[in-house]
Write a protein that holds these residues in place. Sequence first.
Motif, PDB file in Angstrom:
ATOM      1  N   ALA A 278       0.841  -1.195   0.000  1.00  6.96           N
ATOM      2  CA  ALA A 278       0.000   0.000   0.000  1.00  6.96           C
ATOM      3  C   ALA A 278       0.879   1.249   0.000  1.00  6.96           C
ATOM      4  O   ALA A 278       2.076   1.200   0.304  1.00  6.96           O
ATOM      5  N   ASP A 279       0.275   2.369  -0.347  1.00  2.48           N
ATOM      6  CA  ASP A 279       0.949   3.652  -0.238  1.00  2.48           C
ATOM      7  C   ASP A 279       1.183   3.968   1.244  1.00  2.48           C
ATOM      8  O   ASP A 279       0.515   3.435   2.119  1.00  2.48           O
ATOM      9  N   LEU A 280       2.143   4.839   1.509  1.00  2.32           N
ATOM     10  CA  LEU A 280       2.534   5.166   2.885  1.00  2.32           C
ATOM     11  C   LEU A 280       1.734   6.354   3.406  1.00  2.32           C
ATOM     12  O   LEU A 280       1.631   7.390   2.738  1.00  2.32           O
ATOM     13  N   ILE A 281       1.175   6.198   4.607  1.00  2.00           N
ATOM     14  CA  ILE A 281       0.519   7.299   5.305  1.00  2.00           C
ATOM     15  C   ILE A 281       1.407   7.693   6.477  1.00  2.00           C
ATOM     16  O   ILE A 281       1.563   6.918   7.431  1.00  2.00           O
ATOM     17  N   SER A 282       1.985   8.884   6.432  1.00  2.00           N
ATOM     18  CA  SER A 282       2.846   9.358   7.522  1.00  2.00           C
ATOM     19  C   SER A 282       1.983  10.074   8.559  1.00  2.00           C
ATOM     20  O   SER A 282       1.299  11.054   8.238  1.00  2.00           O
ATOM     21  N   ASN A 283       2.002   9.592   9.789  1.00  2.00           N
ATOM     22  CA  ASN A 283       1.198  10.194  10.843  1.00  2.00           C
ATOM     23  C   ASN A 283       1.689  11.616  11.119  1.00  2.00           C
ATOM     24  O   ASN A 283       2.876  11.834  11.377  1.00  2.00           O
ATOM     25  N   PRO A 284       0.799  12.609  11.093  1.00  2.00           N
ATOM     26  CA  PRO A 284       1.265  13.997  11.218  1.00  2.00           C
ATOM     27  C   PRO A 284       1.857  14.338  12.580  1.00  2.00           C
ATOM     28  O   PRO A 284       2.805  15.131  12.657  1.00  2.00           O
ATOM     29  N   VAL A 285       1.320  13.759  13.656  1.00  2.00           N
ATOM     30  CA  VAL A 285       1.867  14.068  14.984  1.00  2.00           C
ATOM     31  C   VAL A 285       3.267  13.482  15.124  1.00  2.00           C
ATOM     32  O   VAL A 285       4.212  14.176  15.553  1.00  2.00           O
ATOM     33  N   LEU A 286       3.425  12.219  14.771  1.00  2.00           N
ATOM     34  CA  LEU A 286       4.750  11.603  14.847  1.00  2.00           C
ATOM     35  C   LEU A 286       5.743  12.316  13.929  1.00  2.00           C
ATOM     36  O   LEU A 286       6.908  12.512  14.294  1.00  2.00           O
ATOM     37  N   THR A 287       5.281  12.706  12.740  1.00  2.00           N
ATOM     38  CA  THR A 287       6.158  13.414  11.801  1.00  2.00           C
ATOM     39  C   THR A 287       6.619  14.735  12.389  1.00  2.00           C
ATOM     40  O   THR A 287       7.807  15.076  12.350  1.00  2.00           O
ATOM     41  N   GLU A 288       5.695  15.489  12.938  1.00  2.00           N
ATOM     42  CA  GLU A 288       6.042  16.788  13.522  1.00  2.00           C
ATOM     43  C   GLU A 288       7.070  16.637  14.638  1.00  2.00           C
ATOM     44  O   GLU A 288       8.048  17.402  14.721  1.00  2.00           O
ATOM     45  N   ASN A 319       1.739  -0.778   4.177  1.00  2.00           N
ATOM     46  CA  ASN A 319       0.657  -1.612   4.696  1.00  2.00           C
ATOM     47  C   ASN A 319       0.490  -1.415   6.196  1.00  2.00           C
ATOM     48  O   ASN A 319      -0.628  -1.364   6.709  1.00  2.00           O
ATOM     49  N   VAL A 320       1.626  -1.314   6.907  1.00  2.00           N
ATOM     50  CA  VAL A 320       1.569  -1.069   8.350  1.00  2.00           C
ATOM     51  C   VAL A 320       0.897   0.265   8.633  1.00  2.00           C
ATOM     52  O   VAL A 320       0.055   0.390   9.533  1.00  2.00           O
ATOM     53  N   SER A 321       1.224   1.276   7.829  1.00  2.00           N
ATOM     54  CA  SER A 321       0.736   2.632   8.094  1.00  2.00           C
ATOM     55  C   SER A 321      -0.768   2.765   7.910  1.00  2.00           C
ATOM     56  O   SER A 321      -1.367   3.719   8.411  1.00  2.00           O
ATOM     57  N   HIS A 322      -1.396   1.852   7.193  1.00  2.00           N
ATOM     58  CA  HIS A 322      -2.849   1.873   7.059  1.00  2.00           C
ATOM     59  C   HIS A 322      -3.551   1.277   8.280  1.00  2.00           C
ATOM     60  O   HIS A 322      -4.767   1.418   8.408  1.00  2.00           O
ATOM     61  N   LEU A 323      -2.775   0.636   9.150  1.00  2.00           N
ATOM     62  CA  LEU A 323      -3.334   0.005  10.343  1.00  2.00           C
ATOM     63  C   LEU A 323      -2.892   0.668  11.634  1.00  2.00           C
ATOM     64  O   LEU A 323      -3.637   0.680  12.622  1.00  2.00           O
ATOM     65  N   VAL A 324      -1.676   1.219  11.649  1.00  2.00           N
ATOM     66  CA  VAL A 324      -1.052   1.740  12.862  1.00  2.00           C
ATOM     67  C   VAL A 324      -0.472   3.119  12.550  1.00  2.00           C
ATOM     68  O   VAL A 324       0.122   3.295  11.481  1.00  2.00           O
ATOM     69  N   PRO A 325      -0.597   4.102  13.422  1.00  2.00           N
ATOM     70  CA  PRO A 325       0.075   5.383  13.205  1.00  2.00           C
ATOM     71  C   PRO A 325       1.582   5.164  12.998  1.00  2.00           C
ATOM     72  O   PRO A 325       2.247   4.565  13.866  1.00  2.00           O
ATOM     73  N   SER A 326       2.113   5.635  11.887  1.00  2.00           N
ATOM     74  CA  SER A 326       3.465   5.242  11.474  1.00  2.00           C
ATOM     75  C   SER A 326       4.227   6.415  10.870  1.00  2.00           C
ATOM     76  O   SER A 326       3.638   7.375  10.359  1.00  2.00           O
ATOM     77  N   ILE A 327       5.549   6.302  10.908  1.00  2.00           N
ATOM     78  CA  ILE A 327       6.434   7.193  10.154  1.00  2.00           C
ATOM     79  C   ILE A 327       7.561   6.382   9.540  1.00  2.00           C
ATOM     80  O   ILE A 327       7.941   5.325  10.053  1.00  2.00           O
ATOM     81  N   HIS A 328       8.078   6.918   8.432  1.00  2.00           N
ATOM     82  CA  HIS A 328       9.117   6.254   7.640  1.00  2.00           C
ATOM     83  C   HIS A 328       9.959   7.354   6.974  1.00  2.00           C
ATOM     84  O   HIS A 328      10.012   7.460   5.751  1.00  2.00           O
ATOM     85  N   PRO A 329      10.589   8.235   7.755  1.00  2.00           N
ATOM     86  CA  PRO A 329      11.325   9.352   7.153  1.00  2.00           C
ATOM     87  C   PRO A 329      12.609   8.888   6.469  1.00  2.00           C
ATOM     88  O   PRO A 329      13.172   7.838   6.793  1.00  2.00           O
TER      89      PRO A 329
END
Length: 381
Positions: A278-288, A319-329
Motif C-alpha cells: 500500500a501507499d505510505l501514510i505518515s502520521n502527522p503528529v509523529l512526523t512533527e 501496509n503497516v501505516s494503514h493500520l497503525v500510526p506510522s512514520i518512515h522518514p
Amino acid sequence: MDPKQRAAAAFAAVEPDLRDLSRWMYDHPEIAFQERETSARLVAFLEQHGFDVEYPAYGLETAFVARHGSSGPAVVLCCEYDALPEVGHACGHNIIATAALGAGVALRDLADDLGIRITVLGTPAEETYGGKVDLIAAGAFRDAAAAMMIHPHPHDVADPKMLAVAHIDLAFHGRESHASMAPAEGINALDAAVQAYVNVSTLRQALLPTDKVHGIITHGGGAPNVIPGRTEMAWYVRAASKHRLDTDLYPRVMACFEAAASATGCTLEVTERGHPYADLISNPVLTELLVANARVLGRDLAPGSSLPAGASGSTDMGNVSHLVPSIHPFLSIDSLPAVNHQREFAAATLAPAGERAIHDGAVAMAWTVIDVAAGDRWSEL
C-alpha cells in the motif's frame, strides 16, 4: 538527567557496536527470507542488552520480536535487514536495522518510567516479498499504538510519498519449432514478451507522473534457432494509492499483457510475487515530533512534497501505516550522485554520513517516543 539525555547516553554506549554490526551486514548481505545469519546476530545483540526475544517469530524463519517494558502503549520499531541481489545493501537496510536496535536500547531503561512497551520487530524480506504483510496477518501489530523506522536516502525527507506496488511474474506459453526450417509451425513466446513490453511503453504517455511500470525479460528462450515456446518476465506496477493501483492502473497494464498473448497466439500465465504494498501514510503528529527532534540533531527534514512527483519507491511499511500510526522518514547519507539501489549507495552506508544516520535515526526515534509518552499524546495519533 532528563529522559532524552538518558536515551542519548544509552545509545552512545552501544554506538560503536552498532557501527561494527552495520559494516558486518554490508560485508555479508543476505537477500529476502535468507537473512539467517543476519537475524541471528541482531537477536544476539538484543539479548545481550536485556530484551526478551522470540526467534523465530510469527511463523517466519528469519523474523524476530524483542520486547521490553511491562505495561502501557506498545511502540514497534521496525528493523529491516534483507539485501538486494547483486548490489547488496544498496537500499541501506544495514542502517535501518542498526538504527532500530539503537532506538530500542536508548528506550529500554526508560520504558517503565514512561509507561510504555518497546518492541523491536525483525521484519525480513522488504524487498519484493513484503515480510511486514505476513507479520500483519500473524498479529505482530495487533496492539501497536505506533510504528516507526528510518530509511537512508540521498535527501532528508520527513514524510516521503511512497507508492503502492504490485509485483508480477508473467509467463507466455507458445510452441517450439525450428526457427529456420519450420517457423510457421511454432508459436513465438518471445514475440509475446516483446509485444508486451512495447504495449506498456505505448501506455506510458497516458500515465500520471506517479504511475510507474517497469519490467524485464527474465527468460527469452533457449537457442536462436528454436522458436521460443516459453518466455518469462517480471514487472512492478506502482501508483500513488492502492485504490488507483487496483481499479485503474493494474487493469490497464494487464490489458497490455493479454493483448500481447492474443496477438501472438500464446497463452498467458500471471503470478503475483509476494504481497502488494500500500501507499505510505505518515502520521502527522509523529512526523512533527520527529522533525523537531531531528532539527536538534542538526538535520532539517524537508516535506515529501519537496521531491518531484513520483520520485519515490515503495515499501511494505505502507501496509503497516494503514493500520497503525506510522512514520518512515528518509535520512540523507550524502550519497549523491549515487542513489538507492546502486553499489555506490551501498558503499556510502559505511561512510561517516552513513554512520551519522544510524545515530540520528536511533536518537530521533527514541526522542519522538519520549515526547509522545511524556505528553500522553497517544490519543492524538
